[in-house]
Scaffold this active site. Structure first.
Site, PDB file in Angstrom:
ATOM      1  CG  LEU A 267      24.324  36.595  -7.055  1.00  0.00           C
ATOM      2  CD1 LEU A 267      24.623  36.981  -5.615  1.00  0.00           C
ATOM      3  CD2 LEU A 267      23.767  35.187  -7.133  1.00  0.00           C
TER       4      LEU A 267
ATOM      5  CG  HIS B 167      16.258  38.972 -10.388  1.00  0.00           C
ATOM      6  ND1 HIS B 167      16.845  39.696  -9.378  1.00  0.00           N
ATOM      7  CD2 HIS B 167      15.582  37.955  -9.794  1.00  0.00           C
ATOM      8  CE1 HIS B 167      16.530  39.141  -8.212  1.00  0.00           C
ATOM      9  NE2 HIS B 167      15.781  38.083  -8.438  1.00  0.00           N
TER      10      HIS B 167
ATOM     11  CG  MET C 165      23.045  45.158 -11.527  1.00  0.00           C
ATOM     12  SD  MET C 165      24.672  45.757 -11.069  1.00  0.00           S
ATOM     13  CE  MET C 165      24.273  47.341 -10.363  1.00  0.00           C
TER      14      MET C 165
ATOM     15  CG  ASP D  93      37.607  45.409 -30.596  1.00  0.00           C
ATOM     16  OD1 ASP D  93      38.716  44.833 -30.548  1.00  0.00           O
ATOM     17  OD2 ASP D  93      36.767  45.186 -31.493  1.00  0.00           O
TER      18      ASP D  93
END
Length: 143
Positions: free
Chosen positions: A61, A63, A97, A112
């Site tokens: 959700l 943008h 975010m 990694d």
């Protein structure tokens, strides 16, 4: 998804950080440039920028917003690497975010790159952990 159609375009900035706990000898390898896969800071930085730019593709959700800048920095302790990501935009909604996605992708890239040094004899990771991922600050207003 929240409708931001009527919100004004404003300068926004967010800084997030997190750390990866590693064996001291692994941290030493990173700092001395002795990781076989390559330059850990360079790869983690690219991963952070890519994730910040594409966070709406992995966070359902969120943008898609125009990212105007991303800064990445690293701090070390004997047994950890702390990564800080600052994201900037001029948009209708914030970049928290995007900064968090950048931190997580960067820390995963580090994991990694050094996993060969972190595994025990059973192939497990008894020391390695990503922790303390937070939004340190956010800003909205004039640049």
């Amino acid at each position: 998804m929240v409708d931001v159609t009527n919100k004004p375009v404003v300068y926004r900035e967010a800084t997030a950080s997190g750390e990866i706990v590693l064996r001291p000898e692994t941290v030493k390898r990173i700092r001395e440039g002795l990781v076989e896969k390559g330059n850990v800071e360079a790869v983690a930085s690219v991963a952070a920028v890519m994730a910040a730019k594409d966070s709406s593709k992995i966070i359902p959700l969120a943008h898609p917003i125009p990212i105007t800048g991303v800064d990445v920095s690293f701090d070390y302790t004997e047994n950890s690497v702390r990564m800080r990501v600052t994201v900037r935009t001029k948009a209708e909604t914030g970049v928290e975010m995007d900064a968090l996605a950048g931190v997580m992708a960067g820390l995963l890239a580090i994991w990694d790159m050094v996993k060969a040094y972190e595994k025990d004899e059973k192939g497990q990771y008894p020391v390695t952990a990503i922790r303390n991922v937070v939004v340190e600050s956010k800003f909205k207003g004039e640049a």
